[in-house]
Design an enzyme around this catalytic site. Sequence first.
Site, PDB file in Angstrom:
ATOM      1  CG  ASP A 265      61.210  70.385 -79.018  1.00 29.56           C
ATOM      2  OD1 ASP A 265      60.632  71.459 -78.737  1.00 29.56           O
ATOM      3  OD2 ASP A 265      60.731  69.278 -78.749  1.00 29.56           O
TER       4      ASP A 265
HETATM    5  C1  BGC Z   1      57.820  70.728 -77.407  1.00 25.89           C
HETATM    6  C2  BGC Z   1      57.513  71.034 -78.856  1.00 25.89           C
HETATM    7  C3  BGC Z   1      56.847  72.367 -78.952  1.00 25.89           C
HETATM    8  C4  BGC Z   1      57.760  73.414 -78.342  1.00 25.89           C
HETATM    9  C5  BGC Z   1      57.200  74.809 -78.362  1.00 25.89           C
HETATM   10  C6  BGC Z   1      58.590  71.852 -76.751  1.00 25.89           C
HETATM   11  O1  BGC Z   1      58.686  71.652 -75.392  1.00 25.89           O
HETATM   12  O2  BGC Z   1      58.539  69.527 -77.320  1.00 25.89           O
HETATM   13  O3  BGC Z   1      56.715  70.021 -79.413  1.00 25.89           O
HETATM   14  O4  BGC Z   1      56.527  72.663 -80.274  1.00 25.89           O
HETATM   15  O5  BGC Z   1      58.001  73.088 -76.986  1.00 25.89           O
HETATM   16  O6  BGC Z   1      56.148  74.930 -77.479  1.00 25.89           O
END
Ligand code: BGC
Length: 742
Positions: A265
Amino acid sequence: MTHRQSLLTIALTAMAASASQAETPAYLNPDAPLETRVEDALSRMTLEEKVALCHAQSKFSSPGVARLGIPELWMSDGPHGVRAEINWNDWGYSNWTNDSITAFPALTALAATWNPDLAALYGKSVGEEARYREKDILLGPGVNIYRTPLNGRNFEYMGEDPYLAGEMAVPYIKELQKNGVAACVKHFALNNQETWRGSIDVDLSDRALYEIYLPAFKKAVEEGGAWSIMGAYNQFGGQHCCHNSRLLNDILRGEWGFDGAVVTDWGGAHDTKEAALNGLDIEMGSYTNGLTSESNFGYDDYYLARPYLEMIKSGEVPESTVDEKARNILRLIFRTAMNTEKPFGSKCTPEHYAAAKLIGDESVVLLKNSGILPLDGSKYGSILVVGDNAVRRLTDGGGSSELKVQDYVSPLAALQTLWGDKVKFAQGYMAGRPMYEHEEVIPEAVQDSLRAEAVAMAKDADLVIFFGGLNKNAWQDCESTDRREYDLPFGQNRLIEDLIAANPNIVIANITGNAYAMPWADKVPAILHASYLGTMGGATMADVLSGAVNPSGKLPYSIPFRIEDNAAHSFGEASYPGIETVDADGRKHQKQTYSEDILVGYRWHDTKKIPARYAFGHGLSYTTFVLGKPSASSKELNADGTLSVSIPVTNTGTRTGAEVVQLYISELKPSLMRPEKELKSFEKVYLAPGETKTVTFTIDPSMLAFFDADAHAWKTQPGRFRAIIANTSAGKKSPSVDFTLK
Ligand code: BGC
């Protein structure tokens, strides 16, 4: 020809010329076996090139190997549509003019359809949009389990039941990937709240892990064939999930044989050595949190960049670790960016709008109806629509799943199209702009005057339709923050009570990604419960209200009377949101224990005899259905056999409609703690008035198994079981048949 295709051509030509050989290298030959291509490419790469594959080069891309014509990987959120373009190096939107898309209903809406064919249609459609936008990886779907109604991201997941979530995830993934776009299933694992999401250490039994929190991921990998998976922010067993030895090495790769790439993530990596050794492949989002920090931390400083290279060179971690990562990433590149079979894709087509509408139509849950619905517009001289969600663009906000839509139909616009200018509007309450981790405080005087205006107008109306619920503001249904309370926000309970007093002819049509308290439920004649429905949401709401669409959604999560009735909240702070301690060095640590163990959602309500206000699996229709007498093919089941249970379902009303027939299994005298019953299969049947269809479920011993933590294996024990066939998990007198497992 796309930019990447032309790169490929240039590289091909250059290589052919310089090597002056007629033969195409194996890695560039799309007809060569995948593993041959991977090994061939790997053998041509330098150590530096391999390490480069393992970390971001921008907010949403990671490098390829330009020298070899291996293209970079482009990623996008996910999961409800393809997110607008983000700047190379910060979270700002790039303001392109060609990146507005179709917003599909939220995944929680998809789950509420209980229709895997619609999950396939969803995956196909969103995949075509992703392909059109030249994305290689779509960051979704999310299959974290709905543990508490306060989780700000429940709307991005598929409810509280692992079987339902898994059944819906698989077709989504398969159809999405047919476009040469990888699914990135998230967030692996145990990311079940946003409070302290980056640090909370989750403690739970192996049984709860294997029975509740892992099955949907397992299915996504084993049956869906997901090409990538996203690690979660939180910790499990004291180690961050993005480089968690148990989750990634032992379970994902060891037990499930995952051959795709693990992506962090954004900002989920914390340690080079752990990342090197514990199954992480691509590190995204570390440090570059905007213009303030990027001058200090370039991509070369990522854990899996220069520090990793140095560790390999010094022998602290073996080079084989990067070979393995490069293999996983090359496999992903060949499946996506270098996939020569992939179609061109399309966006905002009539087909995509129709798909979004259909998914929305089947997702709306009719919680209650005294007979006022469906509405015959011609019966009413004046109709008052109240509520911010009647006009708010609910695709804005919510965090990373925010979407830039090309078109958006609001409920108010759709109702005015249907019934003209006898439809009036009063906002009723103000919710403020959707912002990330910030909220606009609305003065009470403003809320008071909006409420007074709506109540006054309600007195003069023949019918009131209330569109409230939650929205995508911070501390509502939004990433990074959980909800602060179970009640509806912005004074909606008071407003609803005042509206009922002013005009009891009121229909509640709430839009939300979560359960919420409904203290007024007994006083209103009808309640519709919808999730965020995207581009076509307003049209769906108008069609359901008017009866053009007969509702057939079923709750994918329980709606408890009170938050204390929810399992996770029954054990106090230690269970949710966790307890924070400060160590001798002043560092903060947060830990929580899932004390409810396997009794999540309806498993808790049923087993502990704490009824929910509206149960998992509940949802009414404008017609009526009768489940007939079930018959079993046998009264006994052998350990290696199967047994089938059939049941006739009849539409006894006057409209065509759909019923979701649900199979729950219960062990009658278990030797160990088991939930009262568990969902094991379901089928949605479409019936004309008077029509009967027979649904047949096949029961096999794996449906009766529990996870034995000591043996680290699924086990069955001989015993008596009951197959309950129902149209809600709360069915008191649902048809059932008993059988014996020998
Ligand atoms: C989120 C993810 C997301 C990523 C990219 C993170 O803060 O938890 O689900 O895909 O950001 O935007």
